[in-house]
Design a protein around this motif. Structure first.
Motif, PDB file in Angstrom:
ATOM      1  N   ARG A  97      45.391  62.443 -38.574  1.00 47.66           N
ATOM      2  CA  ARG A  97      46.767  62.134 -38.205  1.00 47.66           C
ATOM      3  C   ARG A  97      47.744  63.212 -38.661  1.00 47.66           C
ATOM      4  NH1 ARG A  97      48.958  56.373 -39.875  1.00 47.66           N
ATOM      5  NH2 ARG A  97      49.115  57.397 -41.889  1.00 47.66           N
ATOM      6  N   ARG A 186      64.583  53.734 -33.483  1.00 48.78           N
ATOM      7  CA  ARG A 186      63.761  54.567 -34.366  1.00 48.78           C
ATOM      8  C   ARG A 186      63.172  55.747 -33.619  1.00 48.78           C
ATOM      9  NH1 ARG A 186      58.845  55.828 -36.786  1.00 48.78           N
ATOM     10  NH2 ARG A 186      57.800  55.412 -34.821  1.00 48.78           N
ATOM     11  N   LYS A 196      54.200  61.394 -38.094  1.00 50.61           N
ATOM     12  CA  LYS A 196      54.703  60.970 -39.400  1.00 50.61           C
ATOM     13  C   LYS A 196      55.530  62.127 -39.950  1.00 50.61           C
ATOM     14  CE  LYS A 196      52.889  57.943 -42.981  1.00 50.61           C
ATOM     15  NZ  LYS A 196      53.336  56.666 -42.436  1.00 50.61           N
ATOM     16  N   TYR A 201      62.256  59.196 -40.759  1.00 48.45           N
ATOM     17  CA  TYR A 201      62.685  58.369 -41.890  1.00 48.45           C
ATOM     18  C   TYR A 201      64.169  58.553 -42.174  1.00 48.45           C
ATOM     19  CZ  TYR A 201      58.010  56.777 -42.799  1.00 48.45           C
ATOM     20  OH  TYR A 201      56.811  56.151 -42.687  1.00 48.45           O
ATOM     21  N   GLU A 232      58.239  48.423 -34.048  1.00 45.26           N
ATOM     22  CA  GLU A 232      57.730  48.396 -35.419  1.00 45.26           C
ATOM     23  C   GLU A 232      58.713  47.616 -36.279  1.00 45.26           C
ATOM     24  OE1 GLU A 232      55.731  51.679 -37.156  1.00 45.26           O
ATOM     25  OE2 GLU A 232      56.197  53.021 -35.490  1.00 45.26           O
ATOM     26  N   THR A 235      59.091  50.496 -41.756  1.00 44.72           N
ATOM     27  CA  THR A 235      58.153  51.605 -41.568  1.00 44.72           C
ATOM     28  C   THR A 235      56.727  51.072 -41.482  1.00 44.72           C
ATOM     29  OG1 THR A 235      58.009  51.923 -43.940  1.00 44.72           O
ATOM     30  CG2 THR A 235      59.647  53.217 -42.771  1.00 44.72           C
ATOM     31  N   MET A 236      56.609  49.900 -40.854  1.00 41.74           N
ATOM     32  CA  MET A 236      55.275  49.306 -40.676  1.00 41.74           C
ATOM     33  C   MET A 236      55.057  48.972 -39.208  1.00 41.74           C
ATOM     34  SD  MET A 236      54.871  46.624 -43.845  1.00 41.74           S
ATOM     35  CE  MET A 236      56.518  45.930 -43.734  1.00 41.74           C
ATOM     36  N   ASN A 237      53.794  48.898 -38.833  1.00 40.51           N
ATOM     37  CA  ASN A 237      53.438  48.322 -37.542  1.00 40.51           C
ATOM     38  C   ASN A 237      53.598  46.805 -37.650  1.00 40.51           C
ATOM     39  OD1 ASN A 237      51.089  50.833 -37.744  1.00 40.51           O
ATOM     40  ND2 ASN A 237      52.503  50.755 -36.024  1.00 40.51           N
ATOM     41  N   LEU A 256      54.081  54.686 -34.442  1.00 42.48           N
ATOM     42  CA  LEU A 256      53.187  55.415 -35.330  1.00 42.48           C
ATOM     43  C   LEU A 256      51.820  54.713 -35.326  1.00 42.48           C
ATOM     44  CD1 LEU A 256      51.955  56.062 -38.325  1.00 42.48           C
ATOM     45  CD2 LEU A 256      53.435  57.820 -37.365  1.00 42.48           C
ATOM     46  N   GLY A 258      49.180  53.400 -36.932  1.00 47.69           N
ATOM     47  CA  GLY A 258      48.844  53.087 -38.324  1.00 47.69           C
ATOM     48  C   GLY A 258      47.353  52.889 -38.531  1.00 47.69           C
ATOM     49  N   ARG A 261      46.963  49.200 -39.244  1.00 54.97           N
ATOM     50  CA  ARG A 261      46.972  48.497 -37.962  1.00 54.97           C
ATOM     51  C   ARG A 261      45.582  48.508 -37.334  1.00 54.97           C
ATOM     52  NH1 ARG A 261      47.096  50.060 -32.690  1.00 54.97           N
ATOM     53  NH2 ARG A 261      48.365  48.883 -31.192  1.00 54.97           N
ATOM     54  N   MET A 300      52.227  45.820 -41.018  1.00 58.28           N
ATOM     55  CA  MET A 300      50.988  46.457 -41.483  1.00 58.28           C
ATOM     56  C   MET A 300      51.262  47.902 -41.861  1.00 58.28           C
ATOM     57  SD  MET A 300      48.597  45.169 -38.323  1.00 58.28           S
ATOM     58  CE  MET A 300      49.929  45.266 -37.122  1.00 58.28           C
ATOM     59  N   GLY A 301      50.852  48.279 -43.070  1.00 57.27           N
ATOM     60  CA  GLY A 301      51.018  49.662 -43.516  1.00 57.27           C
ATOM     61  C   GLY A 301      50.322  49.837 -44.859  1.00 57.27           C
ATOM     62  N   THR A 302      50.122  51.087 -45.260  1.00 59.01           N
ATOM     63  CA  THR A 302      49.368  51.358 -46.482  1.00 59.01           C
ATOM     64  C   THR A 302      50.023  50.753 -47.726  1.00 59.01           C
ATOM     65  OG1 THR A 302      48.331  53.321 -45.597  1.00 59.01           O
ATOM     66  CG2 THR A 302      48.583  53.258 -47.974  1.00 59.01           C
TER      67      THR A 302
HETATM   68  C1  LIG Z   1      52.955  55.394 -42.063  1.00 59.35           C
HETATM   69  C2  LIG Z   1      53.594  54.480 -41.093  1.00 59.35           C
HETATM   70  C3  LIG Z   1      53.002  53.271 -40.681  1.00 59.35           C
HETATM   71  C4  LIG Z   1      51.750  52.728 -41.288  1.00 59.35           C
HETATM   72  O1  LIG Z   1      50.646  53.572 -41.194  1.00 59.35           O
HETATM   73  P1  LIG Z   1      49.408  53.342 -42.168  1.00 59.35           P
HETATM   74  O2  LIG Z   1      48.461  54.411 -41.754  1.00 59.35           O
HETATM   75  O3  LIG Z   1      48.890  51.985 -41.908  1.00 59.35           O
HETATM   76  O4  LIG Z   1      49.918  53.484 -43.556  1.00 59.35           O
HETATM   77  C5  LIG Z   1      53.642  52.528 -39.715  1.00 59.35           C
HETATM   78  N1  LIG Z   1      54.823  52.921 -39.186  1.00 59.35           N
HETATM   79  C6  LIG Z   1      55.430  54.052 -39.567  1.00 59.35           C
HETATM   80  C7  LIG Z   1      56.723  54.419 -38.946  1.00 59.35           C
HETATM   81  C8  LIG Z   1      54.838  54.873 -40.526  1.00 59.35           C
HETATM   82  O5  LIG Z   1      55.450  56.000 -40.897  1.00 59.35           O
END
Ligand SMILES: *Cc1c(COP(=O)(O)O)cnc(C)c1O
Length: 355
Positions: A97, A186, A196, A201, A232, A235-237, A256, A258, A261, A300-302
């Motif tokens: 990515r 966004r 990313k 951001y 989204e 900053t998550m799906n 993005l 993810g 996701r 969903m996100g890290t």
């Molecule tokens: C990083 C990010 C995510 C989540 O991605 P992961 O790989 O699951 O961490 C979702 N949306 C946005 C805008 C991001 O920057």
């Protein structure tokens, strides 16, 4: 200095800061581990890759990334398995990515050996910084940016790739409250939404600030053209459970892609739950809420893995979702994914990477 491969040299710190830190209870993103990886790209080629003590870097005030935003990043985590061995989760997905992001920003790809071998070498060296307490982890931040000393606008010819890491305390997330915005977007079709990059951001902060002023945690973003389809949250799906079907916006180029996701959708499918990746409008969600068929919604996100959504404000009205204790699916998936990431259960997917 120790040379660990033809590529990477290591200069260890003479003063580890780890004893001064309570790494199981660090505030998010403020305490950094002892070392960092640095690789420079100059005149068409990558230079020596170094792991050195964490510290400031010098830069010119004309450094192009600061002016024109040629800067991308990644985020991933290192965990400990039940016997304390360090693990990474799907790092090759982050490697792929960052180069997709780099391509969009006209930056040369980061070679696989620099990203992957560098990452593993760095985290092995700083493995003591991976918290031992369950829930706490080492958050890893690769960042890649243009370093030309020039305010002329063009793709730069010099770049810096850095990896830093920070121990982060357990993420006890309360369910999040979202507010739909049609004032800000966004990402737009043809824009950088799928990359990313730092600019996405910076551009989202004002919407986020206004959401917080209104008593919400994050924005629920709609598409830039029709302000109709959900994209989204923060900053998550995002995904919704409607009539026992998981529905998540499909990756149209403004979203993005993810890694969480992708992992969550895989787990749902293997659990036998129907998953739909398609356009989903905010009105469809509002109608499902009215009918009582919207049972769950989550980000969903890290950072959080899964963040349950408690409230969605749309056109001035709050939709209040069932309490997390009554949710049938997302809490189970969250547990399953955390168990895989921390090596508590066997990983049938080949996601977990031992260091
Ligand atoms: C990083 C990010 C995510 C989540 O991605 P992961 O790989 O699951 O961490 C979702 N949306 C946005 C805008 C991001 O920057």
């Amino acid at each position: 200095m120790q040379i660990v491969s033809s590529q990477i040299s290591i200069e260890k710190t003479s003063h580890s800061r780890i004893k001064e830190q309570d790494i199981n209870n660090s505030p998010f993103g403020k305490v950094f581990s002892d070392h960092m990886l640095v690789a420079n790209y100059l005149d068409g080629s990558w230079q020596e890759v170094k792991i050195i003590p964490y510290g400031n870097i010098s830069m010119s005030p004309s450094m192009s990334a600061l002016h024109y935003g040629q800067t991308v990043f990644e985020g991933l985590k290192a965990y400990r398995n039940p016997i304390g061995k360090p693990l990474l989760f799907r790092p090759e997905a982050n490697y792929k990515r960052i180069n997709e992001s780099a391509f969009r920003l006209c930056m040369p790809p980061v070679p696989e050996d620099i990203f992957m071998d560098g990452l593993k070498e760095l985290i092995r060296l700083d493995a003591d910084w991976i918290p031992t307490q369950s829930g706490s982890v080492l958050y890893i931040r690769p960042i890649y940016f243009a370093t030309d000393e020039s305010v002329g606008l063009k793709p730069a010819s010099s770049y810096k790739f850095i990896i830093i890491s920070c121990p982060v305390g357990a993420y006890y997330s309360e369910p999040v409250k979202l507010i739909v915005t049609d004032k800000y977007v966004r990402a737009a079709e043809g824009g950088t939404g799928a990359a990313k990059c730092g600019g996405n951001y910076g551009g989202s902060l004002l919407a986020d600030k206004e959401a917080k002023q209104q008593g919400y945690d994050n924005v629920l973003w709609l598409d830039g053209k029709q302000k109709k389809y959900i994209e989204e949250c923060g900053t998550m799906n995002v995904a919704f459970l409607i009539n026992d079907v998981v529905i998540t916006p499909k990756l149209t180029g403004t979203i993005l892609p993810g890694i969480t996701r992708d992992s969550v959708l895989t787990l749902f499918k293997d659990m036998g739950v129907k998953v739909q990746e398609r356009l989903i409008s905010i009105d469809e969600v509002a109608d499902a809420y009215q009918e009582g068929s919207l049972s769950e919604a989550f980000g969903m996100g890290t950072a959080a893995t899964i963040a349950h959504i408690s409230t969605i404000n749309y056109q001035g009205r709050d939709m209040i979702l069932p309490p997390v204790s009554e949710r049938k699916y997302a809490p189970k998936i969250l547990q399953q994914l955390e168990d895989i990431k921390t090596g508590k259960v066997t990983d049938p997917y080949g996601w977990v990477c031992q260091l």
